[in-house]
Scaffold this motif. Structure first.
Motif, PDB file in Angstrom:
ATOM      1  N   ALA A 227       0.837  -1.204   0.000  1.00 31.67           N
ATOM      2  CA  ALA A 227       0.000   0.000   0.000  1.00 31.67           C
ATOM      3  C   ALA A 227       0.870   1.251   0.000  1.00 31.67           C
ATOM      4  CB  ALA A 227      -0.919  -0.001   1.223  1.00 31.67           C
ATOM      5  N   GLN A 228       1.946   1.216   0.787  1.00 29.35           N
ATOM      6  CA  GLN A 228       2.850   2.363   0.855  1.00 29.35           C
ATOM      7  C   GLN A 228       3.525   2.618  -0.492  1.00 29.35           C
ATOM      8  OE1 GLN A 228       3.253   4.512   3.115  1.00 29.35           O
ATOM      9  NE2 GLN A 228       5.195   5.523   2.676  1.00 29.35           N
ATOM     10  N   LEU A 229       3.907   1.557  -1.196  1.00 30.75           N
ATOM     11  CA  LEU A 229       4.605   1.721  -2.468  1.00 30.75           C
ATOM     12  C   LEU A 229       3.673   2.188  -3.582  1.00 30.75           C
ATOM     13  CD1 LEU A 229       6.984  -1.382  -2.431  1.00 30.75           C
ATOM     14  CD2 LEU A 229       7.478   0.987  -1.781  1.00 30.75           C
TER      15      LEU A 229
ATOM     16  N   ASN B 206       3.333   5.742  -2.831  1.00 26.61           N
ATOM     17  CA  ASN B 206       4.602   6.482  -2.929  1.00 26.61           C
ATOM     18  C   ASN B 206       5.562   5.733  -3.844  1.00 26.61           C
ATOM     19  OD1 ASN B 206       4.338   8.614  -0.525  1.00 26.61           O
ATOM     20  ND2 ASN B 206       3.554   6.643   0.190  1.00 26.61           N
ATOM     21  N   PRO B 207       5.294   5.691  -5.144  1.00 24.97           N
ATOM     22  CA  PRO B 207       6.118   4.891  -6.067  1.00 24.97           C
ATOM     23  C   PRO B 207       7.579   5.324  -6.143  1.00 24.97           C
ATOM     24  CG  PRO B 207       4.580   6.317  -7.266  1.00 24.97           C
ATOM     25  CD  PRO B 207       4.177   6.353  -5.828  1.00 24.97           C
ATOM     26  N   ALA B 208       7.887   6.539  -5.708  1.00 25.17           N
ATOM     27  CA  ALA B 208       9.286   6.974  -5.723  1.00 25.17           C
ATOM     28  C   ALA B 208      10.144   6.145  -4.780  1.00 25.17           C
ATOM     29  CB  ALA B 208       9.380   8.455  -5.348  1.00 25.17           C
ATOM     30  N   ASP B 209       9.520   5.424  -3.842  1.00 26.37           N
ATOM     31  CA  ASP B 209      10.265   4.626  -2.860  1.00 26.37           C
ATOM     32  C   ASP B 209      10.468   3.179  -3.296  1.00 26.37           C
ATOM     33  OD1 ASP B 209      10.357   6.851  -1.239  1.00 26.37           O
ATOM     34  OD2 ASP B 209       8.575   6.298  -0.099  1.00 26.37           O
ATOM     35  N   ILE B 210      10.026   2.837  -4.497  1.00 25.57           N
ATOM     36  CA  ILE B 210      10.125   1.443  -4.947  1.00 25.57           C
ATOM     37  C   ILE B 210      11.575   0.990  -5.027  1.00 25.57           C
ATOM     38  CG2 ILE B 210       9.736  -0.098  -6.922  1.00 25.57           C
ATOM     39  CD1 ILE B 210       7.137   1.419  -7.437  1.00 25.57           C
ATOM     40  N   GLU B 211      12.452   1.843  -5.552  1.00 22.48           N
ATOM     41  CA  GLU B 211      13.858   1.449  -5.671  1.00 22.48           C
ATOM     42  C   GLU B 211      14.466   1.196  -4.302  1.00 22.48           C
ATOM     43  OE1 GLU B 211      15.425   0.676  -8.432  1.00 22.48           O
ATOM     44  OE2 GLU B 211      13.531   1.047  -9.468  1.00 22.48           O
TER      45      GLU B 211
ATOM     46  N   ILE C  68       2.911   4.304 -11.824  1.00 23.55           N
ATOM     47  CA  ILE C  68       2.416   3.427 -10.762  1.00 23.55           C
ATOM     48  C   ILE C  68       1.501   4.239  -9.859  1.00 23.55           C
ATOM     49  CG2 ILE C  68       3.056   2.049  -8.760  1.00 23.55           C
ATOM     50  CD1 ILE C  68       5.655   1.379 -10.231  1.00 23.55           C
ATOM     51  N   SER C  69       0.249   3.836  -9.806  1.00 27.49           N
ATOM     52  CA  SER C  69      -0.742   4.529  -8.991  1.00 27.49           C
ATOM     53  C   SER C  69      -1.878   3.558  -8.713  1.00 27.49           C
ATOM     54  CB  SER C  69      -1.273   5.764  -9.719  1.00 27.49           C
ATOM     55  OG  SER C  69      -1.971   5.386 -10.903  1.00 27.49           O
ATOM     56  N   LEU C  70      -2.828   3.992  -7.903  1.00 26.94           N
ATOM     57  CA  LEU C  70      -4.005   3.169  -7.617  1.00 26.94           C
ATOM     58  C   LEU C  70      -4.714   2.800  -8.910  1.00 26.94           C
ATOM     59  CD1 LEU C  70      -6.240   1.962  -5.832  1.00 26.94           C
ATOM     60  CD2 LEU C  70      -7.190   4.260  -5.616  1.00 26.94           C
ATOM     61  N   GLU C  71      -4.844   3.772  -9.809  1.00 23.72           N
ATOM     62  CA  GLU C  71      -5.593   3.554 -11.050  1.00 23.72           C
ATOM     63  C   GLU C  71      -4.886   2.587 -12.006  1.00 23.72           C
ATOM     64  OE1 GLU C  71      -4.850   6.431  -9.743  1.00 23.72           O
ATOM     65  OE2 GLU C  71      -6.797   7.190  -9.086  1.00 23.72           O
ATOM     66  N   THR C  72      -3.562   2.548 -11.981  1.00 25.66           N
ATOM     67  CA  THR C  72      -2.840   1.697 -12.931  1.00 25.66           C
ATOM     68  C   THR C  72      -2.546   0.303 -12.384  1.00 25.66           C
ATOM     69  OG1 THR C  72      -0.697   2.577 -12.171  1.00 25.66           O
ATOM     70  CG2 THR C  72      -1.764   3.686 -14.040  1.00 25.66           C
ATOM     71  N   VAL C  73      -2.370   0.185 -11.071  1.00 26.02           N
ATOM     72  CA  VAL C  73      -2.031  -1.116 -10.482  1.00 26.02           C
ATOM     73  C   VAL C  73      -3.278  -1.967 -10.244  1.00 26.02           C
ATOM     74  CG1 VAL C  73      -1.029  -2.277  -8.465  1.00 26.02           C
ATOM     75  CG2 VAL C  73       0.064  -0.213  -9.399  1.00 26.02           C
ATOM     76  N   TYR C  74      -4.336  -1.354  -9.762  1.00 30.61           N
ATOM     77  CA  TYR C  74      -5.549  -2.087  -9.381  1.00 30.61           C
ATOM     78  C   TYR C  74      -6.078  -3.014 -10.486  1.00 30.61           C
ATOM     79  CZ  TYR C  74     -10.400  -2.889  -7.977  1.00 30.61           C
ATOM     80  OH  TYR C  74     -11.604  -3.477  -7.679  1.00 30.61           O
ATOM     81  N   PRO C  75      -6.168  -2.568 -11.756  1.00 29.56           N
ATOM     82  CA  PRO C  75      -6.731  -3.455 -12.791  1.00 29.56           C
ATOM     83  C   PRO C  75      -5.850  -4.668 -13.102  1.00 29.56           C
ATOM     84  CG  PRO C  75      -6.760  -1.150 -13.494  1.00 29.56           C
ATOM     85  CD  PRO C  75      -5.876  -1.231 -12.308  1.00 29.56           C
TER      86      PRO C  75
END
Length: 305
Positions: free
Chosen positions: A22-24, A27-32, A65-72
């Motif tokens: 959920a955090q990633l 906050n997709p900037a923290d994925i790396e 990477i966002s709620l709208e792009t990951v959820y589907p």
């Protein structure tokens, strides 16, 4: 009174896995940062593991990477129940660090639990002391592998050793003809920065409006590209066409007033364009958040652009 083994519940990581996911997503900037400490194997739940895999694949592809792009792309029921309610619970990089630490700590306990069962099985069997050493060493090695990094402290001698390795590599790169710093084209600034900007620098160019920040930044990008260092230029106020036009004007072969009034000397235009033929410069006029900018930078860096 001694407890039975069945009275010791298996440490669970499920909640911590979904908290981190959920955090990633938020906050997709923290994925790396997360990828430096987490692998797919740390997820005990297959659906959570699939969300992690999806996020990593999207990040590698430079996709938003966002709620709208990951959820589907993932199990909707799992996402709605366990991930969506946790989005926004923690904020920023410190929130990610907190989620990472919690998951790694829980995962270490879970793995140690099963390693301890191996040790217990051997201890209650008919093997020798030598047979007992193997699972005992395996148990300790497993815990050592989960030792948390000290993120903000480094011993001076370790710093010197690391610095020596960097300087040695710099000397080798220099001997191989590689450029160690990126020139700015401004001699005083190059002198003050020991020859230009270096890897890892964050340089802020600040001034009031309409005093030439864009012109200076474009000149820096042009100089970097001329030195063989690819430049990626983001703008929130000018289009890519406007930026490329400003770049052509910097050659002083074209008059801005004439161009604005539709008077074009095409021979001079082609000459100006030719000067940038081999300059690796990219323009982006459609990324407006830090997350989008970071994703584009990682994407083009992976592609060698």
């Amino acid at each position: 009174m001694a407890k039975k083994v069945s009275e010791f519940p298996i440490p669970q990581t499920f909640v911590f896995e979904n908290n981190l996911l959920a955090q990633l997503v938020a906050n997709p900037a923290d994925i790396e940062m997360a990828r430096r400490q987490v692998t797919e194997e740390i997820f005990s739940d297959e659906k959570a593991r699939n969300v992690w895999r999806t996020i990593v694949e999207m990040s590698d592809a430079g996709q938003e990477i966002s709620l709208e792009t990951v959820y589907p792309r993932v199990d909707s029921s799992h996402f709605q129940t366990y991930i969506l309610p946790k989005m926004g619970e923690y904020r920023g990089a410190m929130g990610t660090v907190k989620c990472l630490d919690a998951l790694i700590n829980a995962s270490a306990k879970r793995v140690a639990y099963f390693k301890a069962l191996d040790l217990l099985t051997t201890a209650t069997g008919e093997g020798s002391i030598e047979d007992l050493k193997r699972p005992a060493e395996d148990f300790l090695n497993t815990l050592a592998g989960y030792e948390q990094p000290d993120r903000d402290t480094i011993d001076q001698q370790d710093a010197f050793n690391s610095l020596g390795a960097v300087l040695e590599q710099n000397a080798k790169d220099k001997a191989a003809g590689k450029r160690l710093r990126v020139p700015t084209s401004f001699r005083t600034l190059d002198w003050l920065t020991y020859g230009g900007f270096a890897n890892g620098n964050l340089v802020v160019l600040a001034a009031r409006p309409s005093v030439g920040k864009t012109a200076i930044a474009l000149q820096m990008a042009r100089t970097a590209a001329a030195a063989g260092v690819p430049a990626l230029y983001f703008s929130m106020e000018m289009t890519a066409l406007e930026l490329s036009q400003r770049m052509l004007f910097s050659t002083r072969l074209l008059d801005p007033v004439d161009v604005a009034n539709g008077v074009i000397n095409w021979e001079l235009y082609e000459t100006a364009v030719a000067r940038f033929k081999d300059y690796p410069i990219l323009y982006n006029d459609s990324s407006f958040t830090l997350d989008e900018i970071c994703q584009r930078i990682r994407k083009y860096a992976r592609q060698g652009k």
